[in-house]
Design an enzyme around this catalytic site. Sequence first.
Site, PDB file in Angstrom:
ATOM      1  N   GLY A 181     -16.580  -4.687  10.584  1.00 39.77           N
ATOM      2  CA  GLY A 181     -15.765  -4.327   9.430  1.00 39.77           C
ATOM      3  C   GLY A 181     -16.273  -4.812   8.088  1.00 39.77           C
ATOM      4  O   GLY A 181     -15.746  -4.414   7.048  1.00 39.77           O
TER       5      GLY A 181
ATOM      6  N   ASN B  95      -4.933   1.990  -1.991  1.00 39.65           N
ATOM      7  CA  ASN B  95      -5.530   0.642  -2.017  1.00 39.65           C
ATOM      8  C   ASN B  95      -6.232   0.348  -3.340  1.00 39.65           C
ATOM      9  O   ASN B  95      -6.697  -0.762  -3.558  1.00 39.65           O
ATOM     10  CB  ASN B  95      -6.495   0.446  -0.834  1.00 39.65           C
ATOM     11  CG  ASN B  95      -7.838   1.114  -1.066  1.00 39.65           C
ATOM     12  OD1 ASN B  95      -7.948   2.073  -1.827  1.00 39.65           O
ATOM     13  ND2 ASN B  95      -8.869   0.621  -0.406  1.00 39.65           N
TER      14      ASN B  95
ATOM     15  N   LYS C  75       0.798  -1.235   0.000  1.00 36.08           N
ATOM     16  CA  LYS C  75       0.000   0.000   0.000  1.00 36.08           C
ATOM     17  C   LYS C  75       0.831   1.286   0.000  1.00 36.08           C
ATOM     18  O   LYS C  75       0.391   2.296  -0.532  1.00 36.08           O
ATOM     19  CB  LYS C  75      -0.959   0.014   1.188  1.00 36.08           C
ATOM     20  CG  LYS C  75      -2.150  -0.920   1.024  1.00 36.08           C
ATOM     21  CD  LYS C  75      -3.107  -0.759   2.190  1.00 36.08           C
ATOM     22  CE  LYS C  75      -4.400  -1.514   1.946  1.00 36.08           C
ATOM     23  NZ  LYS C  75      -5.461  -1.095   2.867  1.00 36.08           N
TER      24      LYS C  75
ATOM     25  N   GLY D  43      -1.790   1.533   9.827  1.00 39.06           N
ATOM     26  CA  GLY D  43      -2.305   2.016   8.553  1.00 39.06           C
ATOM     27  C   GLY D  43      -3.810   2.229   8.555  1.00 39.06           C
ATOM     28  O   GLY D  43      -4.307   3.224   8.020  1.00 39.06           O
ATOM     29  N   ALA D  44      -4.546   1.303   9.186  1.00 35.84           N
ATOM     30  CA  ALA D  44      -6.010   1.423   9.202  1.00 35.84           C
ATOM     31  C   ALA D  44      -6.440   2.670   9.978  1.00 35.84           C
ATOM     32  O   ALA D  44      -7.411   3.331   9.620  1.00 35.84           O
ATOM     33  CB  ALA D  44      -6.633   0.169   9.818  1.00 35.84           C
TER      34      ALA D  44
END
Length: 293
Positions: A255, A94, A73, A137-138
């Site tokens: 999610g 992404n 990514k 990252g999330a």
Amino acid sequence: MTNEITGKTKLLGVIGHPVEHSLSPVMHNAAIAQLELDYIYLPFPIEPQNLEVAIAGFAAVGVVGFSVTIPHKQAIIPLLSEITPLAQTIGAVNTVSRQNHKWVGTNTDVEGFIAPLQTTYKQDWSQKVAVILGNGGAARAVVAGCTQLGFAQIHVVGRNMQRLQEFRNSWSNSSLADKFQVHQWEELPKLIPQANLLVNTTPIGMYPKVDESPLSVEEIVNLPMGAIAYDLIYIPKPTQFLQQAEKQGVIVIDGLEMLVQQGVAALKIWLQQEIVPVEVIRRALQNHLGLGK
């Protein structure tokens, strides 16, 4: 029904390493079949040292677009001709599409994350407080999403002070640098009672460690009424974290919806059309994961 694959079939795919567990082919191929389009979406396992040559190869064989997952990514950014301001801000791509013989990168995780908060649970966020667990990252996509929704306060909580500092510093040349504060885990007891939105971006509680939760029951008890607990994990459904939150009577989101919505956003870019069968995508994932509704 599956279309026969011919020399005219357009190629889409996902790159990562490993990539065999990716759910992207399941959802995108279901949508493509429903739309009766001559496309196929394939998983491409690509090792980090082969990334550059793979992207060149994709251009040569006429790949229309592809999803990017771990570990590419960030690494893919210098290989693209253009990246959207949002992807630039987050520092991760992404979704890549082929436009005018160039690779263009964007990030649909933000759109995926905020989708349920803009539709099903829509409210005025400008007086609200978001607390984000984790600083990987999330968490970056979640910070950008909460900023976009206009939260009054955004707090990012991490266990490792050095990582937290790096997280804060990494935004220094971005417009979002002053939109959030970072805190060590010890400060959670005073943040939870203020949290209107509590988001878990850590992998704690993910299959196979399904008995774990990033927070104790004692901590979750202090969530205010009407709060939303949002876990980016979708297996198990619900996670320990969301089970505990639900017992408190707060709204819970898992999610899976983020996965669905970031995929929908990517498909719209690749197919250059606004009409994408969201329900078909959601159902294909639920069936695949054995979450039959």
